[in-house]
Scaffold this motif. Sequence first.
Motif, PDB file in Angstrom:
ATOM      1  N   LEU A 295     -16.969 -66.274-120.854  1.00 46.21           N
ATOM      2  CA  LEU A 295     -15.547 -66.395-121.132  1.00 46.21           C
ATOM      3  C   LEU A 295     -14.751 -66.330-119.833  1.00 46.21           C
ATOM      4  O   LEU A 295     -14.990 -65.467-118.988  1.00 46.21           O
ATOM      5  CB  LEU A 295     -15.132 -65.255-122.061  1.00 46.21           C
ATOM      6  CG  LEU A 295     -13.691 -65.231-122.514  1.00 46.21           C
ATOM      7  CD1 LEU A 295     -13.420 -66.419-123.442  1.00 46.21           C
ATOM      8  CD2 LEU A 295     -13.414 -63.938-123.251  1.00 46.21           C
ATOM      9  N   LYS A 296     -13.837 -67.268-119.658  1.00 44.91           N
ATOM     10  CA  LYS A 296     -12.983 -67.283-118.474  1.00 44.91           C
ATOM     11  C   LYS A 296     -11.753 -66.424-118.739  1.00 44.91           C
ATOM     12  O   LYS A 296     -11.104 -66.552-119.771  1.00 44.91           O
ATOM     13  CB  LYS A 296     -12.526 -68.708-118.140  1.00 44.91           C
ATOM     14  CG  LYS A 296     -13.651 -69.643-117.800  1.00 44.91           C
ATOM     15  CD  LYS A 296     -14.221 -69.304-116.451  1.00 44.91           C
ATOM     16  CE  LYS A 296     -15.299 -70.286-116.070  1.00 44.91           C
ATOM     17  NZ  LYS A 296     -16.021 -69.913-114.911  1.00 44.91           N
TER      18      LYS A 296
ATOM     19  N   LEU B  85      -8.129 -75.621-120.077  1.00 43.03           N
ATOM     20  CA  LEU B  85      -6.999 -75.081-119.320  1.00 43.03           C
ATOM     21  C   LEU B  85      -7.408 -73.855-118.507  1.00 43.03           C
ATOM     22  O   LEU B  85      -6.992 -73.691-117.358  1.00 43.03           O
ATOM     23  CB  LEU B  85      -5.853 -74.710-120.264  1.00 43.03           C
ATOM     24  CG  LEU B  85      -4.992 -75.850-120.782  1.00 43.03           C
ATOM     25  CD1 LEU B  85      -4.086 -75.372-121.917  1.00 43.03           C
ATOM     26  CD2 LEU B  85      -4.146 -76.437-119.662  1.00 43.03           C
ATOM     27  N   MET B  86      -8.219 -72.977-119.096  1.00 42.64           N
ATOM     28  CA  MET B  86      -8.654 -71.779-118.392  1.00 42.64           C
ATOM     29  C   MET B  86      -9.576 -72.128-117.223  1.00 42.64           C
ATOM     30  O   MET B  86      -9.455 -71.564-116.145  1.00 42.64           O
ATOM     31  CB  MET B  86      -9.374 -70.820-119.344  1.00 42.64           C
ATOM     32  CG  MET B  86      -8.460 -70.156-120.344  1.00 42.64           C
ATOM     33  SD  MET B  86      -7.100 -69.231-119.610  1.00 42.64           S
ATOM     34  CE  MET B  86      -7.965 -68.015-118.655  1.00 42.64           C
ATOM     35  N   ILE B  87     -10.464 -73.103-117.418  1.00 39.65           N
ATOM     36  CA  ILE B  87     -11.362 -73.512-116.339  1.00 39.65           C
ATOM     37  C   ILE B  87     -10.552 -74.127-115.194  1.00 39.65           C
ATOM     38  O   ILE B  87     -10.760 -73.810-114.029  1.00 39.65           O
ATOM     39  CB  ILE B  87     -12.432 -74.483-116.860  1.00 39.65           C
ATOM     40  CG1 ILE B  87     -13.406 -73.737-117.768  1.00 39.65           C
ATOM     41  CG2 ILE B  87     -13.172 -75.159-115.707  1.00 39.65           C
ATOM     42  CD1 ILE B  87     -14.361 -74.615-118.535  1.00 39.65           C
ATOM     43  N   ASP B  88      -9.570 -74.971-115.532  1.00 36.61           N
ATOM     44  CA  ASP B  88      -8.716 -75.581-114.510  1.00 36.61           C
ATOM     45  C   ASP B  88      -7.910 -74.508-113.782  1.00 36.61           C
ATOM     46  O   ASP B  88      -7.746 -74.557-112.560  1.00 36.61           O
ATOM     47  CB  ASP B  88      -7.757 -76.602-115.131  1.00 36.61           C
ATOM     48  CG  ASP B  88      -8.479 -77.850-115.635  1.00 36.61           C
ATOM     49  OD1 ASP B  88      -9.663 -78.050-115.268  1.00 36.61           O
ATOM     50  OD2 ASP B  88      -7.867 -78.615-116.394  1.00 36.61           O
ATOM     51  N   SER B  89      -7.399 -73.524-114.502  1.00 37.49           N
ATOM     52  CA  SER B  89      -6.581 -72.471-113.897  1.00 37.49           C
ATOM     53  C   SER B  89      -7.400 -71.564-113.001  1.00 37.49           C
ATOM     54  O   SER B  89      -6.936 -71.145-111.955  1.00 37.49           O
ATOM     55  CB  SER B  89      -5.903 -71.636-114.984  1.00 37.49           C
ATOM     56  OG  SER B  89      -5.009 -72.446-115.701  1.00 37.49           O
ATOM     57  N   THR B  90      -8.621 -71.234-113.416  1.00 39.53           N
ATOM     58  CA  THR B  90      -9.449 -70.362-112.579  1.00 39.53           C
ATOM     59  C   THR B  90      -9.927 -71.115-111.344  1.00 39.53           C
ATOM     60  O   THR B  90     -10.129 -70.515-110.301  1.00 39.53           O
ATOM     61  CB  THR B  90     -10.655 -69.794-113.366  1.00 39.53           C
ATOM     62  OG1 THR B  90     -11.366 -70.880-113.973  1.00 39.53           O
ATOM     63  CG2 THR B  90     -10.215 -68.819-114.405  1.00 39.53           C
TER      64      THR B  90
ATOM     65  N   GLN C 206      -2.697 -55.815-114.937  1.00 40.51           N
ATOM     66  CA  GLN C 206      -1.526 -55.607-115.788  1.00 40.51           C
ATOM     67  C   GLN C 206      -1.552 -56.571-116.973  1.00 40.51           C
ATOM     68  O   GLN C 206      -1.282 -56.189-118.094  1.00 40.51           O
ATOM     69  CB  GLN C 206      -0.252 -55.819-114.970  1.00 40.51           C
ATOM     70  CG  GLN C 206       1.008 -55.490-115.713  1.00 40.51           C
ATOM     71  CD  GLN C 206       1.111 -54.027-116.063  1.00 40.51           C
ATOM     72  OE1 GLN C 206       0.663 -53.173-115.322  1.00 40.51           O
ATOM     73  NE2 GLN C 206       1.680 -53.729-117.204  1.00 40.51           N
ATOM     74  N   ILE C 207      -1.844 -57.826-116.692  1.00 46.42           N
ATOM     75  CA  ILE C 207      -1.893 -58.864-117.730  1.00 46.42           C
ATOM     76  C   ILE C 207      -3.233 -59.587-117.609  1.00 46.42           C
ATOM     77  O   ILE C 207      -3.657 -59.938-116.511  1.00 46.42           O
ATOM     78  CB  ILE C 207      -0.729 -59.862-117.568  1.00 46.42           C
ATOM     79  CG1 ILE C 207       0.613 -59.154-117.749  1.00 46.42           C
ATOM     80  CG2 ILE C 207      -0.857 -61.019-118.557  1.00 46.42           C
ATOM     81  CD1 ILE C 207       1.828 -60.005-117.439  1.00 46.42           C
ATOM     82  N   ILE C 208      -3.888 -59.790-118.745  1.00 43.31           N
ATOM     83  CA  ILE C 208      -5.135 -60.551-118.794  1.00 43.31           C
ATOM     84  C   ILE C 208      -4.918 -61.713-119.752  1.00 43.31           C
ATOM     85  O   ILE C 208      -4.486 -61.515-120.883  1.00 43.31           O
ATOM     86  CB  ILE C 208      -6.319 -59.695-119.283  1.00 43.31           C
ATOM     87  CG1 ILE C 208      -6.512 -58.485-118.375  1.00 43.31           C
ATOM     88  CG2 ILE C 208      -7.594 -60.537-119.349  1.00 43.31           C
ATOM     89  CD1 ILE C 208      -7.512 -57.480-118.891  1.00 43.31           C
ATOM     90  N   ILE C 209      -5.206 -62.918-119.272  1.00 47.52           N
ATOM     91  CA  ILE C 209      -5.086 -64.110-120.108  1.00 47.52           C
ATOM     92  C   ILE C 209      -6.453 -64.771-120.177  1.00 47.52           C
ATOM     93  O   ILE C 209      -7.110 -64.974-119.154  1.00 47.52           O
ATOM     94  CB  ILE C 209      -4.048 -65.103-119.529  1.00 47.52           C
ATOM     95  CG1 ILE C 209      -2.658 -64.459-119.516  1.00 47.52           C
ATOM     96  CG2 ILE C 209      -4.033 -66.395-120.332  1.00 47.52           C
ATOM     97  CD1 ILE C 209      -1.577 -65.324-118.924  1.00 47.52           C
ATOM     98  N   SER C 210      -6.880 -65.069-121.402  1.00 44.51           N
ATOM     99  CA  SER C 210      -8.155 -65.754-121.594  1.00 44.51           C
ATOM    100  C   SER C 210      -7.958 -66.862-122.617  1.00 44.51           C
ATOM    101  O   SER C 210      -6.885 -67.016-123.189  1.00 44.51           O
ATOM    102  CB  SER C 210      -9.235 -64.776-122.068  1.00 44.51           C
ATOM    103  OG  SER C 210      -9.037 -64.454-123.427  1.00 44.51           O
ATOM    104  N   GLU C 211      -9.028 -67.590-122.864  1.00 40.65           N
ATOM    105  CA  GLU C 211      -8.952 -68.651-123.869  1.00 40.65           C
ATOM    106  C   GLU C 211      -8.833 -68.072-125.274  1.00 40.65           C
ATOM    107  O   GLU C 211      -8.429 -68.760-126.202  1.00 40.65           O
ATOM    108  CB  GLU C 211     -10.170 -69.564-123.767  1.00 40.65           C
ATOM    109  CG  GLU C 211     -11.477 -68.851-124.016  1.00 40.65           C
ATOM    110  CD  GLU C 211     -12.680 -69.683-123.642  1.00 40.65           C
ATOM    111  OE1 GLU C 211     -13.347 -70.146-124.587  1.00 40.65           O
ATOM    112  OE2 GLU C 211     -12.940 -69.861-122.442  1.00 40.65           O
TER     113      GLU C 211
END
Length: 179
Positions: A5-6, A171-176, A71-76
């Motif tokens: 998981l990204k 989107l998560m793969i592109d962002s990471t 502080q903030i975690i964003i995942s798929e």
Amino acid sequence: MNPPLKELYFYKSPLQALKLLLLSAPFIVVSLIDITGYSDIMPKGLAWLGLCFFGLSIPLALYIVLDRRPQIIISEIGIFDRMAYKEMVNWELVNDAYRVDVHGQRIICIVLDERAIPLLKGNKNLKNISKAMGFQEVNLSLGHLKNRDQDKVEWLIGRLMHANPSERKTLMIDSTAKT
């Protein structure tokens, strides 16, 4: 086998702690000078009050610098804000999000499905006051993040809440990859 998981992690900015110290340092110095008797700029009681109030910036700034938890975690799967939630809120529970600027501080108001309300921390009366002021039960304050992180969090929330699960993964793969 599913790929890992990204997740994207966003931390408090140490620069914000430095700004806090630099803005309160003159008031601390003036209060100390007045308390020690080198000057009579203000009454002693007011000098002590200023020292106590602005002196609180020192432990607060140290806490900001030393607290290296995300502080903030964003995942798929969803979004987690350490200040607002008990656990990650799934993107399917996010109905909408909008930005509010309050005195130069960027805040993302997140409109949640009723199923997500039990996940929230906080006082019910404060949430009602927040809603009466035009906010939501969940408001992500981005002022403590770096400016580029603020932009990225805002962009990601806007895209991920409306994307289907396969698009979220992309989107998560592109962002990471850009991080």
